[in-house]
Design a protein around this motif. Structure first.
Motif, PDB file in Angstrom:
ATOM      1  N   LEU A 257       0.856  -1.292  -0.111  1.00 13.43           N
ATOM      2  CA  LEU A 257      -0.089   0.002   0.092  1.00 13.43           C
ATOM      3  C   LEU A 257       0.764   1.396  -0.005  1.00 13.43           C
ATOM      4  CD1 LEU A 257      -2.876   1.142   0.121  1.00 13.43           C
ATOM      5  CD2 LEU A 257      -2.784   0.798   2.439  1.00 13.43           C
ATOM      6  N   GLY A 258       2.019   1.246   0.742  1.00 16.64           N
ATOM      7  CA  GLY A 258       2.789   2.504   0.797  1.00 16.64           C
ATOM      8  C   GLY A 258       3.598   2.610  -0.482  1.00 16.64           C
ATOM      9  N   LYS A 259       4.085   1.551  -1.151  1.00 15.34           N
ATOM     10  CA  LYS A 259       4.575   1.705  -2.543  1.00 15.34           C
ATOM     11  C   LYS A 259       3.778   2.382  -3.790  1.00 15.34           C
ATOM     12  CE  LYS A 259       7.805  -2.323  -2.109  1.00 15.34           C
ATOM     13  NZ  LYS A 259       7.745  -3.585  -2.705  1.00 15.34           N
ATOM     14  N   ASP A 260       2.348   1.854  -3.480  1.00 15.81           N
ATOM     15  CA  ASP A 260       1.415   2.222  -4.444  1.00 15.81           C
ATOM     16  C   ASP A 260       1.194   3.848  -4.027  1.00 15.81           C
ATOM     17  OD1 ASP A 260       1.392  -0.101  -5.513  1.00 15.81           O
ATOM     18  OD2 ASP A 260      -0.532  -0.874  -4.906  1.00 15.81           O
ATOM     19  N   MET A 261       1.014   4.155  -2.730  1.00 18.59           N
ATOM     20  CA  MET A 261       0.555   5.409  -2.528  1.00 18.59           C
ATOM     21  C   MET A 261       1.621   6.483  -2.950  1.00 18.59           C
ATOM     22  SD  MET A 261      -2.375   5.711  -0.723  1.00 18.59           S
ATOM     23  CE  MET A 261      -2.493   6.831   0.587  1.00 18.59           C
ATOM     24  N   ARG A 262       3.027   6.086  -2.983  1.00 20.14           N
ATOM     25  CA  ARG A 262       4.042   6.811  -3.291  1.00 20.14           C
ATOM     26  C   ARG A 262       3.956   6.917  -5.114  1.00 20.14           C
ATOM     27  NH1 ARG A 262       6.466   4.155   1.062  1.00 20.14           N
ATOM     28  NH2 ARG A 262       7.290   2.323  -0.271  1.00 20.14           N
ATOM     29  N   ALA A 263       3.638   5.867  -5.441  1.00 19.32           N
ATOM     30  CA  ALA A 263       3.502   6.062  -7.173  1.00 19.32           C
ATOM     31  C   ALA A 263       2.587   6.858  -7.400  1.00 19.32           C
ATOM     32  CB  ALA A 263       3.262   4.591  -7.642  1.00 19.32           C
ATOM     33  N   ALA A 264       1.138   6.808  -6.698  1.00 22.32           N
ATOM     34  CA  ALA A 264       0.128   7.702  -7.117  1.00 22.32           C
ATOM     35  C   ALA A 264       0.472   8.855  -6.728  1.00 22.32           C
ATOM     36  CB  ALA A 264      -1.176   7.190  -6.188  1.00 22.32           C
TER      37      ALA A 264
ATOM     38  N   CYS B 100      -7.094  -2.182  -1.771  1.00 21.65           N
ATOM     39  CA  CYS B 100      -7.866  -1.398  -0.611  1.00 21.65           C
ATOM     40  C   CYS B 100      -9.045  -0.219  -0.907  1.00 21.65           C
ATOM     41  CB  CYS B 100      -6.948  -0.428  -0.076  1.00 21.65           C
ATOM     42  SG  CYS B 100      -5.474  -1.545   1.017  1.00 21.65           S
ATOM     43  N   ILE B 101      -9.108   0.209  -2.286  1.00 21.34           N
ATOM     44  CA  ILE B 101     -10.113   1.011  -2.439  1.00 21.34           C
ATOM     45  C   ILE B 101     -11.505  -0.013  -2.890  1.00 21.34           C
ATOM     46  CG2 ILE B 101     -10.941   2.294  -4.310  1.00 21.34           C
ATOM     47  CD1 ILE B 101      -8.062   3.667  -4.414  1.00 21.34           C
ATOM     48  N   GLN B 102     -10.928  -1.042  -3.451  1.00 20.75           N
ATOM     49  CA  GLN B 102     -11.926  -1.974  -3.899  1.00 20.75           C
ATOM     50  C   GLN B 102     -12.793  -2.452  -2.394  1.00 20.75           C
ATOM     51  OE1 GLN B 102     -10.988  -5.380  -6.176  1.00 20.75           O
ATOM     52  NE2 GLN B 102     -12.964  -6.131  -6.093  1.00 20.75           N
ATOM     53  N   GLY B 103     -11.901  -2.625  -1.320  1.00 20.20           N
ATOM     54  CA  GLY B 103     -12.312  -2.949  -0.129  1.00 20.20           C
ATOM     55  C   GLY B 103     -13.345  -1.900   0.604  1.00 20.20           C
TER      56      GLY B 103
END
Length: 191
Positions: free
Chosen positions: A99-106, A122-125
């Motif tokens: 999640l941290g990697k994806d947040m940094r990329a986003a 996580c957004i799907q959840g």
């Protein structure tokens, strides 16, 4: 190629694209949930419920809402059974790596691909939670109304979660279509 042929071709490609992430049964339920959520949204704009009873469109809203409740439970149950709770809610276990990697990329405006325990999961959840809250609060309001109570609290809570669901569908659907467009561009034959 006519417009109709293009729409059919794009629909078939979208179905194929979703097949990378969902088995056919889950795709069918997912599509039905989207259709019923849109029907709910459209009927809610024009329906009327008074003390004397609901209008015809309100009955469509009520019956399709109960159908959506069953479809929503099926979608959430099958999704969790397929991937597990931890896939959609890793932060509840303190698992923040992906999640941290994806947040940094986003944050750098990069497209984030679907990965277990990542931002899209996580957004799907959160969307599954919003869906369940919208349908269950709708049942709460229906129960109040059918037992001769005004149910204004239940109605207000239901409207809040219904609008959250509409916002989620717009965001989630928009990102899904963006991913689909990128996939289509990468896989399109070069001329």
């Amino acid at each position: 190629m006519t417009v109709k042929e293009k729409i059919v071709a794009q629909g078939a490609l979208l179905w194929r694209f979703l097949g990378f992430f969902q088995p056919p049964l889950l795709r069918c339920i997912h599509a039905a949930v989207i259709a019923f959520v849109l029907l709910q949204f459209l009927t809610s704009m024009v329906m009327v419920v008074t003390v004397e009873g609901p209008s015809g469109l309100a009955w469509i809203h009520i019956i399709s809402g109960m159908t959506l409740c069953l479809l929503g439970i099926a979608l959430v149950t099958l999704s969790i059974r397929k991937r597990g709770l931890r896939n959609f809610f890793p932060y509840l276990w303190g698992d923040m790596e992906q999640l941290g990697k994806d947040m940094r990329a986003a944050a750098q405006f990069k497209m984030v691909g679907p990965r277990p325990k990542g931002l899209p999961a996580c957004i799907q959840g959160l969307g599954m939670g919003a869906l369940l809250l919208a349908v269950f609060t709708g049942l709460w309001w229906f129960n109040d109304w059918s037992n001769d109570r005004l149910g204004l609290t239940a109605l207000s809570v239901h409207k809040f979660f219904a609008w959250a669901m509409v916002a989620y569908i717009a965001g989630h659907g928009g990102m899904a279509l963006a991913h689909f467009a990128m996939w289509q561009k990468k896989t399109a034959p070069k001329k």
